[in-house]
Design a protein around this motif. Structure first.
Motif, PDB file in Angstrom:
ATOM      1  N   SER A   1       3.459   8.044  -5.433  1.00  0.00           N
ATOM      2  CA  SER A   1       4.811   7.787  -5.120  1.00  0.00           C
ATOM      3  C   SER A   1       5.592   7.058  -6.234  1.00  0.00           C
ATOM      4  CB  SER A   1       4.640   6.874  -4.002  1.00  0.00           C
ATOM      5  OG  SER A   1       4.390   5.565  -4.474  1.00  0.00           O
TER       6      SER A   1
ATOM      7  N   ALA B   1      -6.060   6.232   5.170  1.00  0.00           N
ATOM      8  CA  ALA B   1      -5.215   7.164   4.887  1.00  0.00           C
ATOM      9  C   ALA B   1      -5.480   8.231   3.538  1.00  0.00           C
ATOM     10  CB  ALA B   1      -3.837   6.627   4.161  1.00  0.00           C
TER      11      ALA B   1
ATOM     12  N   PRO C   1      -4.537   1.396   5.239  1.00  0.00           N
ATOM     13  CA  PRO C   1      -4.453   2.242   4.251  1.00  0.00           C
ATOM     14  C   PRO C   1      -5.848   2.971   3.767  1.00  0.00           C
ATOM     15  CG  PRO C   1      -2.987   0.235   3.805  1.00  0.00           C
ATOM     16  CD  PRO C   1      -3.858  -0.035   5.093  1.00  0.00           C
TER      17      PRO C   1
ATOM     18  N   TYR D   1      -4.443   6.606  -1.836  1.00  0.00           N
ATOM     19  CA  TYR D   1      -3.637   5.649  -1.755  1.00  0.00           C
ATOM     20  C   TYR D   1      -4.213   4.513  -2.449  1.00  0.00           C
ATOM     21  CZ  TYR D   1      -0.403   6.631   2.001  1.00  0.00           C
ATOM     22  OH  TYR D   1       0.824   7.057   2.691  1.00  0.00           O
TER      23      TYR D   1
ATOM     24  N   ALA E   1       0.756  -1.148  -0.116  1.00  0.00           N
ATOM     25  CA  ALA E   1       0.208  -0.128   0.092  1.00  0.00           C
ATOM     26  C   ALA E   1       0.866   1.187  -0.165  1.00  0.00           C
ATOM     27  CB  ALA E   1      -0.879   0.103   1.193  1.00  0.00           C
ATOM     28  N   THR E   2       0.479   2.249  -0.913  1.00  0.00           N
ATOM     29  CA  THR E   2       1.388   3.502  -0.910  1.00  0.00           C
ATOM     30  C   THR E   2       0.419   4.697  -1.622  1.00  0.00           C
ATOM     31  OG1 THR E   2       3.355   4.217  -1.371  1.00  0.00           O
ATOM     32  CG2 THR E   2       2.504   2.811  -3.053  1.00  0.00           C
ATOM     33  N   ASP E   3       0.829   5.858  -1.664  1.00  0.00           N
ATOM     34  CA  ASP E   3       0.334   6.619  -2.402  1.00  0.00           C
ATOM     35  C   ASP E   3       0.116   6.538  -3.907  1.00  0.00           C
ATOM     36  OD1 ASP E   3       0.141   9.393  -3.686  1.00  0.00           O
ATOM     37  OD2 ASP E   3      -0.723   9.702  -1.520  1.00  0.00           O
TER      38      ASP E   3
END
Length: 150
Positions: free
Chosen positions: A58, A114, A111, A118, A53-55
């Motif tokens: 990114s 968030a 996430p 995300y 999981a990440t933006d």
């Protein structure tokens, strides 16, 4: 003196234990052309996939979306697991369903809280290697072409 090498079955069991561990921290390497990018992320193991999981903005998400490949490393240098994987799909956190539930259940954060920027990145392992010492270098490949060898 190094311990006796583990059997392939023991190595696979150890790999799966690392992948199923609560808060499975990993190093994730991607690249954009000649520029490598390495970042620590928390992974989950769901439906035989590595879930990150990440933006969405990114470098990791951008590189995976553009090139579709990553290398994920788990464990210490004397008990390493290397996973070469391809991006199967990107899922916005709002649409994650069971993947989001599984990720949150394995980790210490969700996430989905968030924000909408995300995403979950589902990586299909193509090759998995595991070894502790030089005496385990032979036989370190446990998965090839997405199929477990043991």
């Amino acid at each position: 003196m190094a311990e006796q090498p583990r059997s392939p079955e023991a190595r696979k069991a150890d790999v799966l234990a690392k992948l199923h561990a609560p808060v499975a921290d990993a190093w994730v390497a991607t690249a954009d052309g000649d520029e490598p990018y390495l970042v620590p992320l928390t992974a989950a193991w769901c439906e035989e996939r590595v879930v990150l999981a990440t933006d969405a903005s990114s470098p990791t998400a951008r590189n995976l979306t553009a090139h579709g490949r990553a290398r994920v490393a788990l464990g210490a240098t004397r008990d390493v697991v290397l996973i070469d994987a391809t991006l199967e799909k990107t899922i916005p956190v709002a649409d994650a369903g069971e993947i989001g539930e599984a990720y949150a259940a394995q980790n210490d954060w969700d996430p989905r809280t968030a924000g909408d920027s995300y995403v979950f990145l589902l990586l299909r392992p193509e090759r998995i290697q595991a070894w502790r010492e030089v005496n385990e270098l032979a036989g370190r490949t446990l998965m090839r072409n997405g199929t477990w060898l043991v």
